[in-house]
Design a protein around this motif. Structure first.
Motif, mmCIF file in Angstrom:
data_model
loop_
_atom_site.group_PDB
_atom_site.id
_atom_site.type_symbol
_atom_site.label_atom_id
_atom_site.label_comp_id
_atom_site.label_asym_id
_atom_site.label_seq_id
_atom_site.Cartn_x
_atom_site.Cartn_y
_atom_site.Cartn_z
ATOM 1 N N MET A 219 0.819 -1.205 0.000
ATOM 2 C CA MET A 219 0.000 0.000 0.000
ATOM 3 C C MET A 219 0.860 1.264 0.000
ATOM 4 O O MET A 219 0.532 2.276 -0.645
ATOM 5 C CB MET A 219 -0.924 -0.005 1.227
ATOM 6 C CG MET A 219 -1.666 1.311 1.462
ATOM 7 S SD MET A 219 -2.747 1.764 0.097
ATOM 8 C CE MET A 219 -4.034 0.541 0.325
ATOM 9 N N LYS A 221 3.837 1.721 -1.284
ATOM 10 C CA LYS A 221 4.384 1.943 -2.629
ATOM 11 C C LYS A 221 3.314 2.562 -3.532
ATOM 12 O O LYS A 221 3.611 3.464 -4.338
ATOM 13 C CB LYS A 221 4.881 0.628 -3.216
ATOM 14 C CG LYS A 221 5.625 0.783 -4.531
ATOM 15 C CD LYS A 221 6.214 -0.553 -4.968
ATOM 16 C CE LYS A 221 7.039 -0.398 -6.238
ATOM 17 N NZ LYS A 221 7.656 -1.692 -6.641
ATOM 18 N N LYS A 222 2.065 2.104 -3.396
ATOM 19 C CA LYS A 222 0.972 2.665 -4.194
ATOM 20 C C LYS A 222 0.752 4.143 -3.857
ATOM 21 O O LYS A 222 0.483 4.955 -4.756
ATOM 22 C CB LYS A 222 -0.313 1.874 -3.943
ATOM 23 C CG LYS A 222 -0.300 0.458 -4.500
ATOM 24 C CD LYS A 222 -1.616 -0.249 -4.200
ATOM 25 C CE LYS A 222 -1.611 -1.678 -4.733
ATOM 26 N NZ LYS A 222 -2.877 -2.392 -4.409
ATOM 27 N N HIS A 225 3.412 6.194 -5.596
ATOM 28 C CA HIS A 225 3.103 6.335 -7.020
ATOM 29 C C HIS A 225 1.958 7.322 -7.243
ATOM 30 O O HIS A 225 1.958 8.069 -8.233
ATOM 31 C CB HIS A 225 2.750 4.975 -7.611
ATOM 32 C CG HIS A 225 3.936 4.075 -7.766
ATOM 33 N ND1 HIS A 225 3.827 2.726 -8.023
ATOM 34 C CD2 HIS A 225 5.269 4.326 -7.713
ATOM 35 C CE1 HIS A 225 5.036 2.183 -8.100
ATOM 36 N NE2 HIS A 225 5.913 3.140 -7.904
ATOM 37 N N SER A 226 0.986 7.339 -6.319
ATOM 38 C CA SER A 226 -0.138 8.267 -6.472
ATOM 39 C C SER A 226 0.320 9.716 -6.336
ATOM 40 O O SER A 226 -0.235 10.604 -6.995
ATOM 41 C CB SER A 226 -1.238 7.957 -5.446
ATOM 42 O OG SER A 226 -0.872 8.345 -4.138
#
Length: 268
Positions: A219, A221-222, A225-226
């Motif tokens: 989560m 890492k996501k 990226h967001s």
């Protein structure tokens, strides 16, 4: 007397070796943030502590603000008892240095409140006894740090006019857990040189904790990226996490993307 202890972020964080005393040698840049707690200390008939805002876990005797008071009282036994009120805004255990800030600001506040006239270098010596990040908050200016974090050098880094977004998905990562996933090594790039050129930050400004923590908590890492997807010119995890931050040239209007996340937007 009231002060407003602020958070910090790490711009780059390298774990270079493990010391004989069990601590790790690090290299990092600490930068103060506009996100603040509120700390009030006044003389009182007996020493008390209470808090509002985010609940503070642990026992009162482990509170760093009270430990700061006890350190000073050893050398200044005539200090009166104090009443402390802390309104907690900075997420706890999130890589933002909130507890360290409260301790550092408590020292500077009591120095002024009781006319102790202690120089910054001496306040930093007291702060070092409270925790590795605590000395940073005495001068509260951008610093290159090494050793356990207590060796500090000024760095001419200015993010004025930039925007920051902090996202904390309420994942607790202990310091022990974070270090367990890291193999100490010399950094590939010189941190001071990288910091001098923001165009290099995305590729060369590294937090050594990210690789293992992102594997365990995808989560995070996501979220990183967001932040890039929303236009950040740099995004990273602060300290040992779990807060991610993004730096923007323009106001991002990020908002709360997920229920239960702590999201903060601010202007440097």
């Amino acid at each position: 007397m009231i002060q407003y202890p602020n958070a910090k972020i790490n711009l780059g964080l390298h774990i270079t070796s493990k010391r004989p005393d069990g601590y790790h040698e690090i290299v990092s840049c600490l930068y103060p943030l506009p996100l603040c707690d509120a700390l009030e200390i006044i003389p009182s008939k007996k020493t008390t502590f209470d808090s509002t805002g985010i609940p503070i876990p642990g026992k009162e005797q482990d509170n760093l603000i009270l430990k700061a008071y006890k350190l000073l009282r050893k050398d200044f036994p005539d200090l009166p008892p104090i009443a402390v009120h802390l309104h907690k805004v900075i997420p706890i255990g999130a890589g933002l240095g909130g507890g360290s800030a409260d301790a550092g600001f408590a020292l500077t506040l009591m120095n002024r409140l009781f006319d102790l006239f202690l120089d910054d270098w001496l306040l930093e010596e007291y702060a070092e006894k409270l925790g590795s990040d605590c000395p940073f908050f005495i001068q509260n200016t951008p610093k290159l740090v090494s050793g356990r974090g207590e060796i500090m050098k000024d760095i001419p880094l200015d993010l004025s006019g930039k925007w920051i977004v902090l996202i904390n998905p309420n994942i607790h990562i202990s310091t022990q857990e974070a270090y367990a996933g890291v193999t100490p090594k010399a950094p590939i790039h010189d941190l001071k040189q990288v910091l001098s050129d923001p165009a290099k930050w995305k590729d060369e400004l590294i937090n050594d904790f990210e690789q293992s923590i992102f594997e365990k908590y995808p989560m995070l890492k996501k979220v990183k990226h967001s932040l890039y997807a929303k236009g950040a010119f740099y995004a990273a995890m602060s300290g040992s996490g779990s807060t991610l931050f993004g730096l923007f040239d323009q106001e991002p209007h990020f908002g709360k993307s997920e229920e239960g996340f702590f999201v903060y937007e601010g202007l440097f």
